[in-house]
Scaffold this motif. Structure first.
Motif, PDB file in Angstrom:
ATOM      1  N   PHE A   1       0.868  -1.164   0.000  1.00 22.38           N
ATOM      2  CA  PHE A   1       0.000   0.000   0.000  1.00 22.38           C
ATOM      3  C   PHE A   1       0.903   1.210   0.000  1.00 22.38           C
ATOM      4  O   PHE A   1       2.054   1.139   0.425  1.00 22.38           O
ATOM      5  N   GLU A   2       0.392   2.312  -0.504  1.00 23.56           N
ATOM      6  CA  GLU A   2       1.162   3.555  -0.531  1.00 23.56           C
ATOM      7  C   GLU A   2       0.734   4.443   0.624  1.00 23.56           C
ATOM      8  O   GLU A   2      -0.458   4.666   0.828  1.00 23.56           O
ATOM      9  N   ILE A   3       1.696   4.944   1.373  1.00 23.84           N
ATOM     10  CA  ILE A   3       1.407   5.938   2.402  1.00 23.84           C
ATOM     11  C   ILE A   3       1.523   7.303   1.728  1.00 23.84           C
ATOM     12  O   ILE A   3       2.604   7.717   1.325  1.00 23.84           O
TER      13      ILE A   3
ATOM     14  N   SER B   1      -2.976   8.544   9.216  1.00 26.40           N
ATOM     15  CA  SER B   1      -2.305   8.115   8.003  1.00 26.40           C
ATOM     16  C   SER B   1      -3.295   8.084   6.855  1.00 26.40           C
ATOM     17  O   SER B   1      -4.476   7.786   7.054  1.00 26.40           O
ATOM     18  N   ILE B   2      -2.802   8.400   5.680  1.00 25.02           N
ATOM     19  CA  ILE B   2      -3.609   8.304   4.464  1.00 25.02           C
ATOM     20  C   ILE B   2      -2.936   7.293   3.555  1.00 25.02           C
ATOM     21  O   ILE B   2      -1.759   7.429   3.235  1.00 25.02           O
ATOM     22  N   TRP B   3      -3.698   6.269   3.184  1.00 22.23           N
ATOM     23  CA  TRP B   3      -3.181   5.191   2.355  1.00 22.23           C
ATOM     24  C   TRP B   3      -3.928   5.113   1.039  1.00 22.23           C
ATOM     25  O   TRP B   3      -5.146   5.299   0.994  1.00 22.23           O
ATOM     26  N   GLN B   4      -3.201   4.739   0.001  1.00 20.61           N
ATOM     27  CA  GLN B   4      -3.785   4.331  -1.280  1.00 20.61           C
ATOM     28  C   GLN B   4      -3.590   2.827  -1.368  1.00 20.61           C
ATOM     29  O   GLN B   4      -2.456   2.348  -1.327  1.00 20.61           O
ATOM     30  N   LEU B   5      -4.685   2.087  -1.451  1.00 17.36           N
ATOM     31  CA  LEU B   5      -4.593   0.635  -1.564  1.00 17.36           C
ATOM     32  C   LEU B   5      -4.408   0.235  -3.025  1.00 17.36           C
ATOM     33  O   LEU B   5      -4.807   0.962  -3.928  1.00 17.36           O
ATOM     34  N   PRO B   6      -3.818  -0.940  -3.252  1.00 19.31           N
ATOM     35  CA  PRO B   6      -3.651  -1.408  -4.632  1.00 19.31           C
ATOM     36  C   PRO B   6      -5.002  -1.652  -5.311  1.00 19.31           C
ATOM     37  O   PRO B   6      -6.004  -1.937  -4.641  1.00 19.31           O
ATOM     38  N   GLU B   7      -4.991  -1.552  -6.616  1.00 17.87           N
ATOM     39  CA  GLU B   7      -6.198  -1.821  -7.408  1.00 17.87           C
ATOM     40  C   GLU B   7      -6.764  -3.183  -7.031  1.00 17.87           C
ATOM     41  O   GLU B   7      -6.028  -4.169  -6.940  1.00 17.87           O
TER      42      GLU B   7
END
Length: 175
Positions: A47-49, A61-67
């Motif tokens: 995951f991207e922070i 924290s703000i995360w972008q999860l994988p597709e």
């Protein structure tokens, strides 16, 4: 009414995660263990922070999860467990937590908000970066060492005086 989590695969989420003891300073006192817990989990469950701030007893924290992936709960469980395992057992553990093999370091739950659009993301990044000032730890957001604000400054997205004029910030009203 039962709480329902947002479950949108590949979405971006804002999280608040608290220690059980809200007077504790474990997160900042053991920042390397926390960083290692995040790195370990990211290897197996990427995951991207996007942004993050670590306070003594809570973090945002703000995360972008994988597709196609929505399992932020698993990631938080693993991060909490890895951090807890890195610390010596000194906390009081209730019989309920002992039965569930929990350490008693973290609050069981966490709070999440699915980011809706770029404006929502910008407001939550600002909230997160301003949090150390809001809680009285520093006078300027750039003075807090455990914040992704420094990476935003390095990338030229914000300058070191960001947040000095709180009246110009449009922040969500979370605690």
């Amino acid at each position: 009414m039962r709480y329902r989590r947002a479950n949108v695969p590949g979405a971006t989420y804002f999280f608040t995660v608290n220690l059980q003891d809200r007077q504790s300073q474990l997160l900042t006192d053991h920042i390397d263990a926390l960083r290692n817990a995040f790195r370990t989990v990211q290897i197996r469950y990427p995951f991207e922070i996007i942004a993050m701030v670590v306070m003594p007893e809570h973090l945002h924290s703000i995360w972008q999860l994988p597709e196609g992936d929505v399992d932020f709960s698993l990631r938080w469980s693993l991060i909490k467990a890895a951090f807890s395992k890195a610390l010596p057992k000194q906390e009081n553990i209730s019989s309920s937590r002992e039965r569930k093999r929990e350490r008693g370091i973290w609050q069981r739950r966490f709070w999440e908000h699915m980011i809706r659009d770029d404006d929502d993301l910008e407001k939550h990044v600002a909230y997160l970066h301003y949090n150390p000032v809001k809680h009285g730890y520093v006078d300027n957001a750039s003075d807090w060492p455990y914040s992704s604000l420094h990476k935003f400054v390095e990338k030229g997205l914000l300058d070191t005086s960001w947040g000095d004029n709180v009246s110009s910030l449009d922040l969500p009203g979370y605690e």
